[in-house]
Design an enzyme around this catalytic site. Structure first.
Site, PDB file in Angstrom:
ATOM      1  N   LYS A  69      -1.599   6.667  -4.960  1.00 40.39           N
ATOM      2  CA  LYS A  69      -0.914   6.294  -6.214  1.00 40.39           C
ATOM      3  C   LYS A  69       0.066   7.374  -6.678  1.00 40.39           C
ATOM      4  O   LYS A  69       1.134   7.055  -7.214  1.00 40.39           O
ATOM      5  CB  LYS A  69      -1.936   6.004  -7.314  1.00 40.39           C
ATOM      6  N   ASP A 106      -2.818  -0.697 -14.049  1.00 37.22           N
ATOM      7  CA  ASP A 106      -4.211  -0.294 -14.311  1.00 37.22           C
ATOM      8  C   ASP A 106      -4.469  -0.169 -15.813  1.00 37.22           C
ATOM      9  O   ASP A 106      -5.599  -0.367 -16.276  1.00 37.22           O
ATOM     10  CB  ASP A 106      -4.515   1.062 -13.645  1.00 37.22           C
TER      11      ASP A 106
END
Ligand code: NAP
Length: 274
Positions: A69, A106
């Site tokens: 990420k 997220d």
């Protein structure tokens, strides 16, 4: 943002074989009549630059998971304000001009988990374990909650300090786990502890009374921490709803249409039960 459909749809991670994302994303694609397959690509860190070059030429879109990420955040040409705030990218697409765009869904997934647990956001004291990308998404969400505060506890204190420094005084590093937990109304596990059934991030008898318990980890049959916290009387849930909602928000970014959430939920539940 591209006006055209992505040329390819992928999940990049290492490992990725265990991921439940392909099950519910492919159910969504079928339901929406989109002729693409969501593929899980196992990309070791050394192979990431090459993989991203190829995906860009294929006008790919997709998701990013552990451990990529932060590397994809660095590789993107354009970042949404939220991805920039979190410092990590879990959703990307390729624009018509070839630019790689990074986003972070997220945060939306974490907010959905907070809803599922009935968290009262205003002035909430949140104890968060971990200081990686998931913990950063927690901080980016909670800093928008009026008067709320995150107390971070992580095994590598310098990483926790670096994360807290990006968020000002709404995020503080606790001197000990006990200090992080003291009086917290929400306790969040943002470490991988619990992927193996024998691990729990905090013993249930250390949890503050009435604290809500949120495990970002998910596994078949729920995590041991969630099961034990619930037995001890806490409202508790694992990361499955977060996985679903971050994936649904990504679908909306790729295709500019509402995701078939209930189809995705059913596919996720079926895959998790297998
Ligand atoms: P990450 O960037 O690798 O960060 C992991 C954090 O956990 C770091 O602070 C790391 O500490 C700590 N940690 C790792 N192993 C540990 C251990 N054995 N004991 C104590 N601390 C440990 O990962 P991430 O992206 O933040 O993800 C964290 C977890 O959340 C993963 O399990 C991931 O699957 C889950 N997650 C779930 C969702 C969802 O949709 N449900 C979304 C995002 C993440 P060090 O810095 O010392 O290594």
């Amino acid at each position: 943002m591209t006006g055209h459909r992505p040329g390819r749809l992928v999940l990049i991670g290492h490992p990725v074989a265990h991921s439940l994302s392909p099950a519910f994303q492919n159910a969504a694609l079928r339901d929406a009549g989109i002729p693409l397959t969501y593929e899980a690509l196992d990309v070791p860190p050394a192979a990431l630059p090459h993989a991203l070059r190829l995906l860009r030429t294929q006008r790919a879109a997709g998701n990013v998971t552990v451990p990529h990420k932060e590397s994809v955040f660095i590789a993107c040409d354009v970042l949404t304000p939220l991805a920039r705030r979190v410092g990590a990218v879990n959703t990307f697409w390729t624009r018509d001009d070839g630019a790689l765009v990074g986003d972070n869904t997220d945060v939306a997934g974490f907010e959905a988990l907070a809803d599922a647990l009935g968290v009262v956001r205003a002035h909430c004291v949140v104890a968060c374990m971990g200081s990686g990308g998931a913990a950063s998404a927690v901080c980016a969400a909670v800093e928008q909650w009026p008067g709320a505060l995150v107390r971070l506890w992580a095994r590598t204190p310098q990483r926790a300090r670096a994360l807290a420094a990006r968020f000002g005084d709404r995020v503080r590093v606790a001197p000990s786990l006990r200090d992080a937990l003291d009086g917290a109304q929400l306790v969040v596990n943002a470490t991988p502890l619990g992927l193996r059934d024998e691990d729990v991030p905090v013993a249930p008898d250390q949890l503050p009374r009435d604290a809500r318990v949120m495990d970002l980890v998910y596994r078949r049959g729920e995590t041991r921490w969630v099961r034990e916290a619930r037995r001890a009387g806490h409202a508790a849930c694992d990361g499955r709803e977060m996985l679903l909602v971050q994936g649904a928000a990504a679908f909306e970014q790729w295709f500019h249409r509402p995701p078939p959430l209930e189809v995705m939920r059913r596919a996720l539940e079926a895959a998790a039960a297998r």
